[in-house]
Design a protein around this motif. Structure first.
Motif, PDB file in Angstrom:
ATOM      1  N   CYS A   8       0.866  -1.186   0.000  1.00  0.00           N
ATOM      2  CA  CYS A   8       0.000   0.000   0.000  1.00  0.00           C
ATOM      3  C   CYS A   8       0.899   1.231   0.000  1.00  0.00           C
ATOM      4  CB  CYS A   8      -0.988  -0.020   1.159  1.00  0.00           C
ATOM      5  SG  CYS A   8      -0.249   0.061   2.800  1.00  0.00           S
ATOM      6  N   LEU A   9       0.355   2.367   0.382  1.00  0.00           N
ATOM      7  CA  LEU A   9       1.145   3.606   0.309  1.00  0.00           C
ATOM      8  C   LEU A   9       2.068   3.734   1.526  1.00  0.00           C
ATOM      9  CD1 LEU A   9       1.766   6.338  -0.990  1.00  0.00           C
ATOM     10  CD2 LEU A   9      -0.374   7.214  -0.042  1.00  0.00           C
ATOM     11  N   GLY A  10       1.500   3.762   2.721  1.00  0.00           N
ATOM     12  CA  GLY A  10       2.301   4.033   3.921  1.00  0.00           C
ATOM     13  C   GLY A  10       2.828   2.802   4.640  1.00  0.00           C
ATOM     14  N   THR A  42       4.907   2.061  -0.699  1.00  0.00           N
ATOM     15  CA  THR A  42       5.590   2.791  -1.763  1.00  0.00           C
ATOM     16  C   THR A  42       6.079   4.156  -1.272  1.00  0.00           C
ATOM     17  OG1 THR A  42       3.536   3.768  -2.572  1.00  0.00           O
ATOM     18  CG2 THR A  42       4.187   1.668  -3.539  1.00  0.00           C
ATOM     19  N   GLY A  43       5.604   4.601  -0.103  1.00  0.00           N
ATOM     20  CA  GLY A  43       6.031   5.882   0.483  1.00  0.00           C
ATOM     21  C   GLY A  43       6.909   5.637   1.698  1.00  0.00           C
ATOM     22  N   ASP A  44       7.826   6.564   1.955  1.00  0.00           N
ATOM     23  CA  ASP A  44       8.847   6.311   2.992  1.00  0.00           C
ATOM     24  C   ASP A  44       8.578   6.991   4.332  1.00  0.00           C
ATOM     25  OD1 ASP A  44       9.353   8.957   2.415  1.00  0.00           O
ATOM     26  OD2 ASP A  44      11.366   8.629   1.612  1.00  0.00           O
ATOM     27  N   TRP A  45       7.402   7.629   4.509  1.00  0.00           N
ATOM     28  CA  TRP A  45       7.176   8.455   5.709  1.00  0.00           C
ATOM     29  C   TRP A  45       7.168   7.667   7.011  1.00  0.00           C
ATOM     30  CZ3 TRP A  45       3.191   8.172   1.951  1.00  0.00           C
ATOM     31  CH2 TRP A  45       3.319   9.100   0.915  1.00  0.00           C
ATOM     32  N   HIS A  46       6.773   6.398   6.939  1.00  0.00           N
ATOM     33  CA  HIS A  46       6.519   5.662   8.195  1.00  0.00           C
ATOM     34  C   HIS A  46       7.466   4.484   8.394  1.00  0.00           C
ATOM     35  CE1 HIS A  46       2.966   8.122   8.666  1.00  0.00           C
ATOM     36  NE2 HIS A  46       2.669   7.846   7.415  1.00  0.00           N
ATOM     37  N   ILE A  47       8.578   4.459   7.658  1.00  0.00           N
ATOM     38  CA  ILE A  47       9.523   3.338   7.756  1.00  0.00           C
ATOM     39  C   ILE A  47       9.882   3.079   9.218  1.00  0.00           C
ATOM     40  CG2 ILE A  47      11.883   2.571   7.201  1.00  0.00           C
ATOM     41  CD1 ILE A  47      11.672   4.133   4.592  1.00  0.00           C
ATOM     42  N   ARG A  72       8.144  -0.919   6.000  1.00  0.00           N
ATOM     43  CA  ARG A  72       9.330  -0.849   5.136  1.00  0.00           C
ATOM     44  C   ARG A  72       8.903  -0.428   3.735  1.00  0.00           C
ATOM     45  NH1 ARG A  72      10.242  -4.765   1.182  1.00  0.00           N
ATOM     46  NH2 ARG A  72       9.309  -6.810   1.425  1.00  0.00           N
ATOM     47  N   LEU A  73       9.894  -0.033   2.942  1.00  0.00           N
ATOM     48  CA  LEU A  73       9.644   0.358   1.554  1.00  0.00           C
ATOM     49  C   LEU A  73       9.695  -0.866   0.648  1.00  0.00           C
ATOM     50  CD1 LEU A  73      11.769   3.493   0.512  1.00  0.00           C
ATOM     51  CD2 LEU A  73       9.299   3.180   0.237  1.00  0.00           C
ATOM     52  N   VAL A  74       8.828  -0.898  -0.348  1.00  0.00           N
ATOM     53  CA  VAL A  74       8.948  -1.921  -1.391  1.00  0.00           C
ATOM     54  C   VAL A  74      10.223  -1.643  -2.184  1.00  0.00           C
ATOM     55  CG1 VAL A  74       7.526  -0.629  -3.056  1.00  0.00           C
ATOM     56  CG2 VAL A  74       7.627  -3.111  -3.215  1.00  0.00           C
ATOM     57  N   ASN A  75      10.883  -2.680  -2.703  1.00  0.00           N
ATOM     58  CA  ASN A  75      12.108  -2.459  -3.485  1.00  0.00           C
ATOM     59  C   ASN A  75      12.231  -3.504  -4.596  1.00  0.00           C
ATOM     60  OD1 ASN A  75      14.030  -4.742  -2.640  1.00  0.00           O
ATOM     61  ND2 ASN A  75      13.255  -3.980  -0.677  1.00  0.00           N
ATOM     62  N   SER A  76      13.197  -3.280  -5.479  1.00  0.00           N
ATOM     63  CA  SER A  76      13.352  -4.126  -6.676  1.00  0.00           C
ATOM     64  C   SER A  76      13.543  -5.604  -6.341  1.00  0.00           C
ATOM     65  CB  SER A  76      14.563  -3.663  -7.475  1.00  0.00           C
ATOM     66  OG  SER A  76      14.341  -2.367  -7.930  1.00  0.00           O
TER      67      SER A  76
END
Ligand code: 4NP
Length: 154
Positions: A8-10, A42-47, A72-76
């Motif tokens: 999701c986003l956050g 997909t957004g990094d505000w709440h990592i 965490r952030l999604v990554n390749s």
């Protein structure tokens, strides 16, 4: 092992709710040695943060654990690590698709699991405040997903 990633986003409201709900259903069906689940944003505000209070409250209400879960952030690399990457809304899907990455993962939209629903995206409770609605969609969609994985992959 079949690996499922919800995005999701956050990564504090919808995808961690889906992660916790699916894990609980996996355990109920005694499939924890066959299917693993994670979530990312997909957004990094709440990592590094724990799930949103609204998500924690509804999971507590249903007796579902969210222990050790942090954003965490999604990554390749996720394209190679996961069999399914399941996005909560169209914008998440577009952002995931922009990442360079492998082609192992099948990219799905969560609402593809619930074709009879009029809603085509999982509404963001960070803005709507309606965590119960999201729980109902997520619980129904996770049942469909587990049936699908069990019939196609196990
Ligand atoms: P989520 O909800 O994508 O379901 O985790 C959101 C959480 C935080 C923000 C947006 C959506 N935010 O803008 O900080």
């Amino acid at each position: 092992m079949i690996n499922v990633l919800f995005v999701c986003l956050g990564n504090i409201c919808r995808s961690p709710m889906a992660e916790a709900v699916l894990r609980s259903k996996i355990e109920q069906r005694k499939l924890d040695n066959r299917i693993a689940v994670d979530s990312a944003g997909t957004g990094d505000w709440h990592i590094g943060k724990v799930p949103h209070e609204g998500t924690r409250r509804i999971l507590d209400q249903y007796g579902i654990s969210y222990k050790n879960m942090t954003a965490r952030l999604v990554n390749s690399d996720d394209f190679d690590r996961f069999d399914y990457i399941i996005c909560m809304d169209k914008s998440n899907g577009e952002n995931v698709r922009k990442l360079p990455g492998g082609d192992k993962a099948e990219l799905l939209f969560f609402m593809d699991l619930l074709p009879e629903e009029e809603l085509r995206e999982v509404p963001d409770p960070y803005f709507t405040g309606n965590f119960e609605q999201v729980y109902d969609l997520i619980s129904a969609g996770c049942d469909v997903l587990l049936d699908r994985i069990a019939s196609e992959k196990l």
